[in-house]
Design an enzyme around this catalytic site. Sequence first.
Site, PDB file in Angstrom:
ATOM      1  N   GLU A   1       4.394  13.999  -2.255  1.00 16.48           N
ATOM      2  CA  GLU A   1       5.649  13.369  -2.710  1.00 16.48           C
ATOM      3  C   GLU A   1       6.133  13.947  -4.044  1.00 16.48           C
ATOM      4  OE1 GLU A   1       6.207   8.699  -1.563  1.00 16.48           O
ATOM      5  OE2 GLU A   1       4.488   9.172  -2.802  1.00 16.48           O
TER       6      GLU A   1
ATOM      7  N   ARG B   1      11.778 -18.859  -1.435  1.00 14.49           N
ATOM      8  CA  ARG B   1      10.701 -19.710  -0.927  1.00 14.49           C
ATOM      9  C   ARG B   1      11.194 -20.766   0.050  1.00 14.49           C
ATOM     10  NH1 ARG B   1       5.945 -19.380  -4.236  1.00 14.49           N
ATOM     11  NH2 ARG B   1       5.225 -21.299  -3.285  1.00 14.49           N
TER      12      ARG B   1
ATOM     13  N   TRP C   1      12.033 -26.313   1.613  1.00 16.14           N
ATOM     14  CA  TRP C   1      11.917 -25.755   2.963  1.00 16.14           C
ATOM     15  C   TRP C   1      11.197 -26.844   3.758  1.00 16.14           C
ATOM     16  CZ3 TRP C   1       7.972 -23.889   6.261  1.00 16.14           C
ATOM     17  CH2 TRP C   1       8.414 -23.012   7.255  1.00 16.14           C
TER      18      TRP C   1
ATOM     19  N   LYS D   1       0.674  10.926  -2.081  1.00 13.58           N
ATOM     20  CA  LYS D   1       1.086  10.966  -3.501  1.00 13.58           C
ATOM     21  C   LYS D   1       1.298  12.407  -3.939  1.00 13.58           C
ATOM     22  CE  LYS D   1       2.193   7.843  -4.293  1.00 13.58           C
ATOM     23  NZ  LYS D   1       2.163   6.838  -3.321  1.00 13.58           N
TER      24      LYS D   1
ATOM     25  N   CYS E   1       8.211 -24.476  -0.626  1.00 13.94           N
ATOM     26  CA  CYS E   1       9.258 -24.905  -1.553  1.00 13.94           C
ATOM     27  C   CYS E   1       9.062 -24.210  -2.894  1.00 13.94           C
ATOM     28  CB  CYS E   1       9.181 -26.404  -1.756  1.00 13.94           C
ATOM     29  SG  CYS E   1       9.051 -27.307  -0.212  1.00 13.94           S
TER      30      CYS E   1
ATOM     31  N   GLU F   1      -3.411   8.239   1.471  1.00 12.33           N
ATOM     32  CA  GLU F   1      -2.529   7.846   0.378  1.00 12.33           C
ATOM     33  C   GLU F   1      -2.560   8.899  -0.733  1.00 12.33           C
ATOM     34  OE1 GLU F   1      -0.162   6.020  -0.105  1.00 12.33           O
ATOM     35  OE2 GLU F   1      -0.024   5.710  -2.262  1.00 12.33           O
TER      36      GLU F   1
ATOM     37  N   HIS G   1     -13.410  19.868  13.831  1.00 13.67           N
ATOM     38  CA  HIS G   1     -12.604  19.952  15.051  1.00 13.67           C
ATOM     39  C   HIS G   1     -11.257  20.615  14.780  1.00 13.67           C
ATOM     40  CE1 HIS G   1     -15.577  17.619  17.152  1.00 13.67           C
ATOM     41  NE2 HIS G   1     -15.549  16.728  16.179  1.00 13.67           N
TER      42      HIS G   1
ATOM     43  N   LYS H   1      13.562   5.517  -3.372  1.00 18.46           N
ATOM     44  CA  LYS H   1      12.622   4.415  -3.617  1.00 18.46           C
ATOM     45  C   LYS H   1      12.644   3.428  -2.459  1.00 18.46           C
ATOM     46  CE  LYS H   1       9.706   2.079  -6.064  1.00 18.46           C
ATOM     47  NZ  LYS H   1       8.351   2.637  -5.897  1.00 18.46           N
TER      48      LYS H   1
ATOM     49  N   ASN I   1       5.466 -29.449  -4.265  1.00  9.76           N
ATOM     50  CA  ASN I   1       5.304 -28.347  -3.329  1.00  9.76           C
ATOM     51  C   ASN I   1       3.937 -28.527  -2.678  1.00  9.76           C
ATOM     52  OD1 ASN I   1       5.501 -25.928  -2.011  1.00  9.76           O
ATOM     53  ND2 ASN I   1       5.047 -24.664  -3.798  1.00  9.76           N
ATOM     54  N   GLY I   2       3.879 -28.483  -1.352  1.00  8.44           N
ATOM     55  CA  GLY I   2       2.597 -28.659  -0.676  1.00  8.44           C
ATOM     56  C   GLY I   2       2.698 -29.721   0.401  1.00  8.44           C
TER      57      GLY I   2
HETATM   58  C1  G6P Z   1       9.889   5.286   0.679  1.00 11.86           C
HETATM   59  C2  G6P Z   1       9.202   5.476  -0.659  1.00 11.86           C
HETATM   60  C3  G6P Z   1       7.685   5.316  -0.510  1.00 11.86           C
HETATM   61  C4  G6P Z   1       7.364   3.964   0.136  1.00 11.86           C
HETATM   62  C5  G6P Z   1       8.103   3.811   1.469  1.00 11.86           C
HETATM   63  C6  G6P Z   1       7.982   2.409   2.019  1.00 11.86           C
HETATM   64  O1  G6P Z   1       9.557   6.340   1.510  1.00 11.86           O
HETATM   65  O2  G6P Z   1       9.484   6.739  -1.199  1.00 11.86           O
HETATM   66  O3  G6P Z   1       7.064   5.360  -1.792  1.00 11.86           O
HETATM   67  O4  G6P Z   1       5.983   3.860   0.320  1.00 11.86           O
HETATM   68  O5  G6P Z   1       9.490   4.054   1.295  1.00 11.86           O
HETATM   69  O6  G6P Z   1       8.650   1.547   1.157  1.00 11.86           O
HETATM   70  P1  G6P Z   1       8.411  -0.011   1.097  1.00 11.86           P
HETATM   71  O7  G6P Z   1       9.380  -0.497   0.059  1.00 11.86           O
HETATM   72  O8  G6P Z   1       8.745  -0.548   2.458  1.00 11.86           O
HETATM   73  O9  G6P Z   1       6.983  -0.244   0.738  1.00 11.86           O
END
Ligand code: G6P
Length: 610
Positions: A490, A27, A75, A487, A2, A483, A506, A605, A100-101
């Site tokens: 990208e 929620r 909920w 980055k 909730c 990751e 390998h 995004k 809530n709880g």
């Molecule tokens: C797109 C964005 C990434 C992100 C991915 C997953 O490819 O450019 O930065 O990691 O979506 O997005 P999400 O919102 O599901 O974490």
Amino acid sequence: MCGIIGAVGTQNVSGLLLQGLKRLEYRGYDSAGIAVISPNQQLQRIRTAGKVQVLIDEVGKNSLDGNTGIAHTRWATHGRPSENNAHPHTAGDAIAIVHNGIIENHESLRHRLLSEGCHITSDTDSELIAHLIHQKIRQGVDTLTAVRSLIQQLKGAYAIGVINKDEPGRLFATRFSSPLVIGLGEEGTFISSDTLALRPVATQVIYLEDGDVADITSDTVTIYGINGEKVNRPSHKIPSNHEIASKGKYPHYMLKEIFEQPDAMSRTIQSRMTTHQVMAEAFGVNAADIFRRTKRIQIIACGTSYHAGLVSKYWFEEIIRIPCEVEIASEYRYRNHIIEPGTLFITLSQSGETADTLAGLRLAKTSGYLATLSICNVAESSLVRESDLVLLIDAGFEIGVASTKSFTCQLEALFMLMIALGHAHALDALKETDMIRELRAMPGYAEEVLKLNAAIQKIAKGLEHKQNCFFIGRGIQFPVAMEGALKLKEISYIHAEAFPAGELKHGPIALIDNSIPIVALAPNDDMIGKMKSSLEEILSRGGNIVLLTTGQTGMENRDGISVIHMPHVPKLLAPIIYAIPLQLLAYHAAVLKGADIDQPRNLAKSVTVE
Ligand code: G6P
């Protein structure tokens, strides 16, 4: 699961309460209600079954005016969704509460209250709280004392907001194992089960601890600890919408968001843990039961979120010995899975709208999983609305396309989930407390590594004119290497690949010469000996290494190696901290290349199409 919102303002608060409910609707939304103390000191209450909009429409038909009020979106757990079971619950036409709880001793309390002549009108455990407070007040104590007496009477998890028509201008709140925060704003003082709901109205937030009772007016907050003593709880700044939407002193959102990590990380963990326990309740009302029945985990996600999932596999399997599979959502949804009984299905997503992840969730809901859980940054998102359990990461808006603060906050959330699951499976209490202490230290470590920014900017010059870059790590650092590579590719468009260091020989080693920089993650953990061997293999082939390591490994700058000196962090939590220099490295390399940092070409995004 909730949602609670309460307010004591200088003017009518009913509009603010309804807006707060809208933000809390993720929620739970089977019924909702609001109660305010009117100017002529009467309790005015409106409750409706259905979504918050039904309540808003109903309030629109009536005039609801009061400077003190509470509201709730429900909920259902105890008692079906109906107007009668919706909160606020009242007693004696004077007390109104939202809860809530789950009150575990509700049966004995109900029995006792009935035998003492109480008129109980709903099937909920929550209504009993209103009667317990009212009984005490009839014995001659004030509301504050009556609320404090709840600690002795209630067993279970609760976050409670209370108003009394005979004490207008005051709002009382208490919590135990269920989140509740106090917001300080210009239009008054607020309570909420979620910082997110307070963002538009409050500038500061105070996190209540287990057993705390708060006595709140429009401009004061007095908090009493579990033993009744006055306590000081620090307030934390909530960034305003303006601050969120502007780059502030930073040239790009991405850099701003990288630097916001210590705060975002603190917010994400603050109201979800006590000093010795993660509150299962923070995931939803049934979480503790679902966690007890969880035997396996299936995670799906895309992009950065997928990498967070890969890190967490090591935590789930190594620390609490629960088998965990992690799969890219777009692959998951087109496979015929074998689903073992007791499998908890988890989606990870910053946006909560990624089409493949959402499709995976919808498929999972018809596939016989134990339950679905989402870790997400957007309260109103589809993923959050459609999952049984939710943990919001509270990273704040992330505008830069390359996800940064969401990654580190997702990792924190996954670590909290691991602790909560471990707790349900008899994790050693001391180990639990230790891990919580270590997790609490993470925002501090994040501050420390951000001080490396200038050093990393210099090292990034070595990447500016490169076509390719490798990232290597071992064990739990391998997903962090993935990751780091993501980055870099990208935002700088440098082709980047990650390999487990042991896999170099390998294949990838065939490509190594002085044209390819290799970013190596080498914390001082049990893999350090093997990492050192891999580094020697690279150096002997003329490779140039950017090395993230600690003083304890004895590795320093030398020909072919540029060291980024990392603080010594507990091994299992190191991925959270090692990700940050990789974000900075990608950022500075991309700036040097003149790339469009916040909106890299061809990327979005939130990928809401397949
Ligand atoms: C797109 C964005 C990434 C992100 C991915 C997953 O490819 O450019 O930065 O990691 O979506 O997005 P999400 O919102 O599901 O974490």
